[in-house]
Design an enzyme around this catalytic site. Structure first.
Site, mmCIF file in Angstrom:
data_model
loop_
_atom_site.group_PDB
_atom_site.id
_atom_site.type_symbol
_atom_site.label_atom_id
_atom_site.label_comp_id
_atom_site.label_asym_id
_atom_site.label_seq_id
_atom_site.Cartn_x
_atom_site.Cartn_y
_atom_site.Cartn_z
ATOM 1 N N ASP A 182 0.835 -1.191 0.000
ATOM 2 C CA ASP A 182 0.000 0.000 0.000
ATOM 3 C C ASP A 182 0.879 1.254 0.000
ATOM 4 O OD1 ASP A 182 -2.651 1.398 0.547
ATOM 5 O OD2 ASP A 182 -1.524 1.992 2.330
ATOM 6 N N GLU A 236 1.606 -0.471 -4.982
ATOM 7 C CA GLU A 236 0.668 0.602 -5.291
ATOM 8 C C GLU A 236 1.557 1.836 -5.475
ATOM 9 O OE1 GLU A 236 -3.415 2.603 -3.578
ATOM 10 O OE2 GLU A 236 -1.787 2.221 -2.168
#
Length: 715
Positions: free
Chosen positions: A360, A396
């Protein structure tokens, strides 16, 4: 000697604290007792606190210190023992120091947790309601405790699927949402790791055809007070509290009063998925923690060694750099914080046997001072690590800081969520013009982003929907977010959805609009699964799952987020299975290498040819024409330039992919090949039951807003 608070009724160690070892960090049971080790270079003292089931506490000072690690061994301490720490030192927030021994802290290396946080028991090192510079003097016991575990697990017979990246089909799902309402899963197991491991769930995933399941965060997280006050929770879990412990919220064993059982339960789930041929990828959040900014709670890192674990503002270390939008950023520049992340990753690979990670806001991990540095210590050490470098690594590739959007800029061996793919595909099927050249890149693995840095098409993780945003059904049903249930006045979530409601906002009984919406969902799935790159499906999209237009359901642990297994779009599910099967059956649709445009047979046939609707090769003028809304993509089955696992050359049928986002039907002339008598229709998004055999060089009707896939039947 230990000092006792309250009346201790837990089993007492038969001998006093022994020196123990500085490594491994955390609580390590050796069959005779447990070794405890905690890193803090700025602390003046550390107390190990053992807790009984009734809350009684026994404190044991750790007097041994080696290279900033406080450690000791207690004989007789066995698995199941709950523990925490009280860490002494200066409370001087203006200098970045936030030690307060009145706060019981969670071990950053705890492998299991006693439960979730309890705010009413106290979690703040300062006096709430005032400035964070005023030290709390009341006892604070709201952080969950660590639990000593027995790490032994029978992995005999477990074999990791080890599926090549280019053959992968990823399915993004939430452990709880996936299983919470499934009628064939025992009620006691719904919403849990054990529920995923049941036969009904495994059978469903196998029959769907996916090769990997990417779970939203399973590391123990915190539910923010502002959500709890509204009767909501942090459902997605992007607020990590422990980087080693599987979240007890998803544990059937924890529900039965055995929180340490979450570890074995998670391992059982992984083994069951492996037996089904499915890899396990974890969405991990190493960019920040649940402790927030300077006004946030003190649960672990902040009270153990704040300057070590967090990026502080140099000129005013009371405050935190925030590249994540959550209040803090982990200090990956510090060797100990980097070790924490690496130890966590290795633990999940070696002990929990997961097959990969999706990071993330990965740009935060790449930051040196402020700029994103591709050669930062984090990426260098992962590249050199013999364990972590061998699993699937997905970034990401953005954060909220300046220069944080880094799609296409991560190192070799890394795949990336391709946000450009998502936006281009949504805009194309929405009907926006001027996208022909962009769609050409996206369908062929985004060579403009990944070809010149040593990577392959599968480095592009292609997706049109993900947990963050509309579901697939909602993307063709809503043009505007409808997040009222989140309690933020519909001000949260994205406004730039690049969606089209097909003429009416929200659900409708209009059969024409509903037919168009069904076709659009098939268009998205077809282009996603029939193009180069690694496809990722948002779990539930294949069922027609809706969130009622909520594009930010991070706090909705209810029917908004859970799968509705009682109302499945059976036609869409069958279509999804069919397209996944087609992808797997045709290596031309999941190449390991980028297209080269090289000649394959004679002078006329190349490995890839782009066609206009009249059957002629696309020209520069066509690519640059804002009115170009249809494309034909010819893939030569002899042009793969690849071998299989045994070293044999890989061949495939010649394939032809046609797509049109035009609002009118188009006559499309199929290529005239000497080696091909007929083109056999394999897929038509406008008609699930369509069958067609058409002679080479003749025309077919490409329906408005549709996709067709043909196979060449050679003479």
């Amino acid at each position: 000697m230990p000092t006792t608070v309250r009346t201790a009724e837990i089993p007492q160690p038969t001998t006093r604290m022994r020196p123990g070892r500085p490594y491994p960090l955390g609580a390590t049971w050796d069959g005779k007792g447990t070794n405890f080790a905690l890193y803090s270079e700025n602390a003046s003292g550390v107390e190990l606190c053992l807790f009984g089931d009734d809350g009684t506490e026994t404190r044991h000072p750790l007097t041994e210190q080696t290279a900033f690690v406080w450690h000791g061994h207690l004989p007789g301490i066995a698995p199941g023992q709950k523990y925490g720490y009280r860490v002494h030192g200066e409370y001087a927030p203006e200098r970045g120091l936030r030690f307060n021994p009145n706060v019981v802290l969670l071990d950053p290396y705890a492998k299991a947790l006693s439960g979730t946080e309890e705010f009413d028991e106290g979690v703040f090192a300062y006096v709430p309601g005032g400035e964070d510079t005023v030290m709390q003097t009341e006892d604070q016991r709201g952080a969950p405790l660590g639990v000593v575990i027995d790490p032994v697990f029978n992995w005999v017979g477990d074999t990791k699927p080890d599926i090549p990246f280019h053959q992968s089909v990823i399915y993004e799902a939430h452990v709880k949402g996936l299983t919470m309402t499934h009628p064939d899963i025992p009620e006691a197991l719904r919403g849990t790791y054990a529920g995923v491991a049941t036969e009904p769930m495994l059978t469903y995933l196998k029959e769907l055809g996916i090769t990997a399941i990417e779970f939203l965060p399973v590391h123990q997280h915190l539910d923010d007070p502002f959500l709890l006050d509204k009767g909501l929770t942090n459902y997605w879990g992007y607020s990590t509290l422990s980087f080693f412990a599987p979240d007890v919220r998803y544990s059937a064993e924890a529900r039965k009063g055995n929180p340490a059982g979450a570890v074995a339960e998670f391992k059982n789930m992984v083994r069951a998925l492996h037996d089904a041929g499915i890899e396990v990828i974890l969405d991990v959040v190493y960019n920040h923690t649940a402790e927030g900014n300077h006004m946030g709670p003190t649960l672990s890192f902040k009270g153990i060694d704040n300057p070590t674990y967090y990026r502080l503002v140099a000129e005013n270390p009371r405050f935190y750099f925030d590249y994540t939008g959550t209040g803090n950023s982990l200090n990956v520049r510090h060797p100990q914080t980097l070790q924490l992340i690496m130890d966590s990753l290795r633990y999940w690979v070696t002990e929990m046997r997961v097959d990969g990670f999706r990071f993330d806001l990965a740009s935060t991990l790449a930051r040196g001072l402020h700029e994103v540095d591709q050669l930062s210590g984090f990426f260098t050490i992962i590249h050199q690590d013999p364990i972590i470098s061998q699993v699937k690594l997905i970034a990401e590739p953005w954060d909220v800081g300046e220069g944080g959007y880094q799609v296409g800029n991560f190192p070799v061996n890394w795949a990336e969520w391709n946000g450009i793919y998502r936006d281009d595909m949504r805009a194309f099927w929405k009907g926006d013009g001027g996208l022909a050249s962009e769609i050409g890149y996206r369908l062929t693995g985004s060579s403009d982003l990944y070809q010149n840095d040593g990577r392959a098409p599968y480095a592009s993780i292609n997706f049109v929907t993900a947990h963050d945003g509309f579901t697939l059904r909602d993307s063709v049903t809503y043009e505007h977010k409808h997040n009222e249930a989140n309690g933020e006045g519909n001000n949260d979530g994205h406004n730039h959805n690049i969606s089209w409601n097909c003429g009416v906002e929200g659900e409708t009984d209009d059969p024409a609009i509903n037919a168009l919406r069904s076709q659009q969902q098939r268009n998205f799935l077809a282009t996603l699964l029939l193009g180069q790159g690694t496809p990722m499906i948002l779990g539930g999209d294949e069922l027609g799952r809706t969130q009622g237009g909520n594009n930010n359901a991070y706090c909705q642990d209810n029917e908004i987020s859970w799968y509705d297994w009682d109302h499945v779009d059976e036609g869409l599910l069958a279509f999804t299975k069919k397209v996944i099967a087609l992808r797997k059956a045709h290596p031309s649709l999941h190449r390991r290498k980028f297209f080269s445009g090289r000649t394959i047979r004679g002078e006329d046939i190349q490995d890839i040819v782009w066609l206009r609707y009249d059957g002629q090769t696309m020209t520069d003028a066509d690519w640059n024409n804002d009115q170009t809304q249809s494309l034909g993509l010819f893939l030569d089955g002899d042009g793969l330039d690849d071998v299989d696992a045994e070293g044999n050359p890989v061949h495939d049928d010649d394939l032809l992919l046609l797509l049109s986002s035009s609002y009118v039907d188009l006559p499309f002339r199929l290529p005239d090949l000497d080696s091909c008598d007929n083109w056999e229709l394999l897929l038509d998004t406008s008609d699930d039951a369509a069958e067609e055999q058409i002679k080479t060089g003749e025309e077919t009707t490409l329906k408005a807003r549709s996709v067709k896939l043909y196979r060449c039947v050679r003479s």
